[in-house]
Design a protein around this motif. Structure first.
Motif, short mmCIF file in Angstrom:
data_model
loop_
_atom_site.label_atom_id
_atom_site.label_comp_id
_atom_site.label_asym_id
_atom_site.label_seq_id
_atom_site.Cartn_x
_atom_site.Cartn_y
_atom_site.Cartn_z
N UNK A 95 0.83 -1.20 0.00
CA UNK A 95 0.00 0.00 0.00
C UNK A 95 0.87 1.26 0.00
N UNK A 96 1.98 1.22 0.74
CA UNK A 96 2.92 2.34 0.72
C UNK A 96 3.50 2.52 -0.69
N UNK A 97 3.88 1.41 -1.30
CA UNK A 97 4.45 1.47 -2.66
C UNK A 97 3.44 2.05 -3.65
N UNK A 98 2.18 1.63 -3.53
CA UNK A 98 1.14 2.14 -4.43
C UNK A 98 0.94 3.63 -4.22
N UNK A 99 0.96 4.06 -2.97
CA UNK A 99 0.74 5.48 -2.66
C UNK A 99 1.89 6.34 -3.19
N UNK A 100 3.13 5.88 -3.02
CA UNK A 100 4.26 6.67 -3.50
C UNK A 100 4.34 6.64 -5.02
N UNK A 109 1.86 6.73 -6.89
CA UNK A 109 0.81 7.63 -7.33
C UNK A 109 1.13 9.09 -6.98
N UNK A 110 2.36 9.37 -6.57
CA UNK A 110 2.76 10.74 -6.33
C UNK A 110 2.90 11.13 -4.87
N UNK A 111 2.64 10.20 -3.95
CA UNK A 111 2.77 10.49 -2.53
C UNK A 111 4.19 10.30 -2.03
N UNK A 112 4.36 10.48 -0.73
CA UNK A 112 5.68 10.29 -0.12
C UNK A 112 5.49 9.79 1.31
N UNK A 113 6.49 9.11 1.81
CA UNK A 113 6.50 8.71 3.21
C UNK A 113 6.92 9.93 4.02
N UNK A 114 5.99 10.49 4.78
CA UNK A 114 6.28 11.70 5.56
C UNK A 114 7.02 11.37 6.83
N UNK A 156 2.04 8.63 5.55
CA UNK A 156 2.22 8.87 4.12
C UNK A 156 1.42 10.11 3.75
N UNK A 157 2.00 10.95 2.90
CA UNK A 157 1.33 12.21 2.52
C UNK A 157 1.09 12.25 1.03
N UNK A 158 -0.02 12.90 0.64
CA UNK A 158 -0.31 13.08 -0.78
C UNK A 158 0.52 14.24 -1.33
N UNK A 159 0.43 14.56 -2.64
CA UNK A 159 1.27 15.60 -3.22
C UNK A 159 1.08 16.99 -2.60
#
Length: 246
Positions: free
Chosen positions: A206-211, A213-218, A229-232
């Protein structure tokens, strides 16, 4: 508290807001055959029942009518009531009067429920909750939340800002377009975050999918208890592994 003639916007003591739309009291407001139903972003009806057997009987009747009509409907069966929900994401139009299949289904369900001696309850169990996220770049932010939540994009033109749970168990999320120069609006951000529990062996995926898609591990300061995890645009979700049985 703000009244814009379409909704009340109410804030808590620290400025977090909830919007209470001022919608019609009924789907049509004038048709007796559907007066048990309420238009609250989706079509909703609630029938209190005297037993789980009565709830099950009504649910079975509703399922048969929905199959016969060819219109999907969510049915929440409880010991004390059955709540019927058209689902916002399943409605092609906001004007229910133009959805003939749904209107026919609503009429037939109301007639069947009343034939079983049931009386609809408009409150307090009827409510529709959706979560709004402010965004400047809506497509980019929306893509992140679809990935991290496992949601799908709204299927109809009027729902382009929405994403929904394909299981239809959790609230709709929609994205409110805001101006990047609106300093007062941005000052309120990140005071509320999501907690998302997933199976332990699915957290990294899920972390990999989020990053991707443009997110990052905050933050991973609390890992393996949770990862933030944070969105753009900086909106956060804590990804937490679900507990396993002992």
């Amino acid at each position: 508290m703000v009244d814009d003639e379409q909704a009340w916007v109410i804030a808590d003591l620290e400025g977090n807001e909830v919007c209470l739309p001022l919608g019609p009291t009924g789907i049509l407001g004038r048709e007796a055959e559907t007066e048990d139903w309420r238009d609250m972003g989706c079509g909703l009806a609630c029938y209190p029942t005297a037993s789980i057997r009565e709830s099950v009987d009504l649910a079975a009747t509703v399922a048969d009518l929905a199959d016969d009509t060819g219109k999907a409907l969510m049915v929440d069966v409880r010991p004390g009531a059955v709540v019927l929900d058209s689902g916002k994401d399943q409605q092609e139009t906001e004007d229910f009067a133009n959805d003939e299949r749904f209107m026919e289904l609503a009429r037939r369900i109301q007639a069947a429920a009343r034939g079983m001696g049931l009386t609809a309850e408009p409150a307090p169990r009827l409510r529709f909750l959706q979560i709004a996220i402010d965004a400047v770049e809506v497509p980019a932010v929306r893509a992140f939340w679809m990935a991290v939540l496992g949601y799908r994009h709204g299927p109809y033109e009027r729902l382009l800002q929405d994403i929904y749970d394909p299981r239809r168990l959790n609230p709709v999320v929609w994205f409110q377009q805001v101006d990047a120069k609106d300093e007062a609006r941005w000052a309120q951000r990140n005071r509320i975050h999501f907690d998302l529990y997933v199976p332990r062996d699915q957290v990294q995926a899920r972390i990999d999918a989020a990053t991707a898609a443009g997110g990052r591990v905050a933050s991973d300061a609390h890992a393996p208890a949770w990862w933030t995890v944070a969105d753009p645009e900086g909106n956060e979700v804590d990804l937490r592994p679900g507990r396993v049985g002992r």
